[in-house]
Each structure stands twice: as structure tokens, then as C-alpha cells.
Design a protein around this motif. Structure first.
Motif: not given
Length: 360
Positions: A285-297, A343-352
Motif C-alpha cells: 500500500y505504500a510501495g516507493k513511498n516508504a522506508l523499511g528498517i529491520i533491527m535487532t532480533g 548500518m549501525s544503530l547510531e546512523r539509523i536516526p540520521l538516515a531516517m
């Protein structure tokens, strides 16, 4: 062929608890109690020579409490842990803190009648240890594996199909999925975001009743609004919606806007909420209008969904191994080709924030 036993250590300041729990576990042929300790300091000393597959840990102990011990273990060498404590009643802060620190499950001891309870609950303790060992994907005997629920895909909730996302909208969305270690990781990320950040939808593997407490805590720390999602909630800048424990959350489109749908249904990848369900709906439903992030788990929930998001044109990120408490989910997503960037956890907010500015 001799099957490998699940090595367990019991850490509790009560000699009675150590004795009764150890005896209950020892009766199971698939489990070996390799040691006990009266407090976490003694436990860490013993674990230097022989590390257990599963820990059974009390909360209230001398020299170091069980939650601090759990955090230390998860930071050094993530190990499935069952909390067995009278403090960890369902819905309490102690139980929330235990799950947030990475506990796989919780057994609440009564304040009176302890011996009879432990004897009566011996099968529950054994089951919790077996499940904990499986949650970390450690080798179990066939009989233990057969007790784990069938592993369903996102098809059980939302069939795959042609994307129906608009080519371009004025609304974009960020979808995040995480599990063990994710409560700390999410706090690290969300507290750094400005109030103008894009709308965010989140699946954090967490039981029912705890997601509301978690969202409330984050809301008090962040510039953005953080809340447990309700059916029909709109996704908009400055808001993060966390899937409620025990329910799946899907992103849907309402005109050019995005809303969430909260649904029941079977476990997907043995989880409810499931990251794969959220990511598939975001791809659709969002396609190219989205950013997906998968983190620790632990495990692989979200790996296929992130690949679907990338195939639908979304930007995608996986947290790197060095900064992950458990690298299972990001590792599987990378292996499948779902991660455009690692990328590292520290860089993820900057990327967002960079993603938000690019779209703006």
C-alpha cells in the motif's frame, strides 16, 4: 545418536527455589542443569568456564538484581532467559522491564506456598525452558521441536499480490520491525527524531499489555508522539504507532493518506504482531513511498517482508551486526537481498531524517 541436552543454570538467592527448580528440570531427559548460583555475581563467575543455553533467573537478589544481570548477559552474549520471580506479576513494571531487557518468558512465583507452587508448576517451568531454547534457534531434540507451533508466513493474514500503492503521494511512511534488544534500540532511535519526522509504524515483539506501557514510556522521552496503535489511527508526521501486543498491524491507504488496521489472526513466524505482516502491507500500500528498517532480533521475522518492500520500490535498511543485541532478523534480511543499506544503530536516526528531507 545421543541428542544434545539443553544446558541450564538457575540463579536465585533462595536455596529452596534452586533445589526445587533444578530437580524439576533434571527430570526432563532433554535438559541438563549445569549449575546454580545464589546471585548474579556468582553466576557470571561460573559462566566463564561453562555458558548455559538457557538461564532461569530471579529478580530480587543480593549484589545485583536480575534485570541488571539480564541486561549484562544480553550485552555480552545473548542467552535465552526465563524470569522466575514473585515481583514479575503480569502488567507490572518489573515484568515490563524484564521483557524489555530481553527475557523470553516470565513465571510469577507466589509470595506464600512457594514450594508447593514450584512443584505444581514444574511442567510449566520445563516448558518455558524448552521454548526459550528454541527461541534462540538452538538445536533441540525432535520431540521439543514438535511442540512449537507451525511457522506460518504473512499469507495467513495478508495474501501477496500486485502492489496497489499510488506512484506518488504527499504522505510517506517509515516502517520498523524489531525483537530482542529492540526496546533499547527503539529508544535510542526515536529519542533522536525531531517532531517533523515522517510518520512511523512499528512492530516490536512484545506481549499484550506491555506495548501500551512501552509506548507511554517512549512518549515521555521523545519529541514525536508515540502511542500504542488503535484500529484506524492515521499515520502522519510527528507520530509513531506501535502495534499492540497480541494483534497484527497492517498499513492501509485511505485516499492519499495512510492508516493502520489492527487485526487478530494466527501467529506469523510464531509472532503476533509480526514484522512480516507490517512490511508486506507497507510494500503493498505504500510501495516507493516508504522506508523499511529491520533491527535487532532473534529469528527471521521481517526478512521476507523487507525484501518485498525493496522489490516494491521502498528504501530499506538493516541494522549491522556490531550494534545488534541479536543479529538474527537483520542477518536474514541481508541474506535475502532485502537490505539496500546496512548500518549501525547510531546512523539509523540520521538516515531516517535524511530520507524525510529528501522526500520533502
Amino acid at each position: 545418536m545421543i541428542e544434545k541436552k539443553i544446558k541450564v543454570m538457575v540463579v536465585d538467592d533462595s536455596a529452596l527455589v534452586r533445589q526445587v527448580v533444578s530437580a524439576a528440570l533434571a527430570r526432563d531427559p532433554a535438559i541438563e542443569v549445569i549449575g546454580t548460583a545464589s546471585d548474579p555475581v556468582f553466576a557470571m563467575d561460573k559462566m566463564k568456564s561453562l555458558w548455559p543455553d538457557v538461564l532461569v533467573v530471579d529478580i530480587e537478589m543480593p549484589r545485583m538484581d536480575g534485570i541488571s544481570f539480564l541486561r549484562k548477559v544480553m550485552a555480552e552474549r545473548p542467552t535465552p532467559t526465563v524470569i522466575c520471580s514473585s515481583l514479575a506479576e503480569e502488567g507490572t513494571q518489573a515484568a515490563f522491564d524484564a521483557l524489555a531487557a530481553g527475557a523470553v518468558s516470565i513465571i510469577t512465583k507466589p509470595k506464600i506456598g512457594l514450594k508447593s507452587f514450584l512443584e505444581d508448576a514444574s511442567s510449566d517451568i520445563v516448558s518455558a525452558v524448552r521454548t526459550a531454547a528454541g527461541a534462540n534457534l538452538r538445536a533441540l531434540g525432535r520431540s521439543a521441536r514438535e511442540k512449537i507451533a507451525p511457522k506460518l508466513s504473512a499469507d495467513a493474514i495478508l495474501p501477496s499480490g500486485a502492489p496497489s500503492a499510488m506512484a506518488r503521494t504527499t504522505d510517506q511512511v517509515i516502517a520498523i520491525g524489531t525483537s530482542t534488544g529492540g526496546t533499547q534500540a527503539l529508544e535510542s532511535v526515536l529519542t533522536q527524531l525531531p517532531a517533523t519526522c515522517l510518520g512511523i509504524v512499528i512492530v516490536q515483539h512484545m506481549p499484550e499489555k506491555f506495548t501500551a506501557m512501552f509506548a507511554q514510556r517512549l512518549n515521555g522521552l521523545c519529541q514525536i508522539e508515540v502511542r500504542e496503535a488503535q484500529n484506524g489511527d492515521r499515520v502522519f508526521p510527528g507520530r509513531a504507532l506501535i502495534a499492540p501486543g497480541g494483534k497484527h498491524m497492517m498499513l492501509k491507504r485511505s485516499g492519499a493518506q495512510y492508516v493502520v488496521e489492527i487485526v487478530s489472526g494466527p501467529l506469523v513466524n510464531r509472532h503476533r504482531p509480526s514484522v512480516d505482516v507490517l512490511f508486506r502491507s507497507t510494500a503493498k500500500y505504500a510501495g516507493k513511498n516508504a522506508l523499511g528498517i529491520i533491527m535487532t532480533g532473534m529469528g527471521d521475522d521481517g526478512a521476507r517482508g523487507l525484501k518485498e518492500m525493496r522489490s516494491a520500490g521502498a528504501s530499506t535498511i538493516a541494522q549491522d551486526e556490531a550494534s545488534s543485541v541479536v543479529f538474527g532478523m537483520p542477518k536474514e534480511a541481508i541474506k535475502l537481498g532485502g537490505a539496500e543499506q546496512v548500518m549501525s544503530l547510531e546512523r539509523i536516526p540520521l538516515a531516517m531524517m535524511a530520507y524525510s528531507q529528501k522526500l520533502g
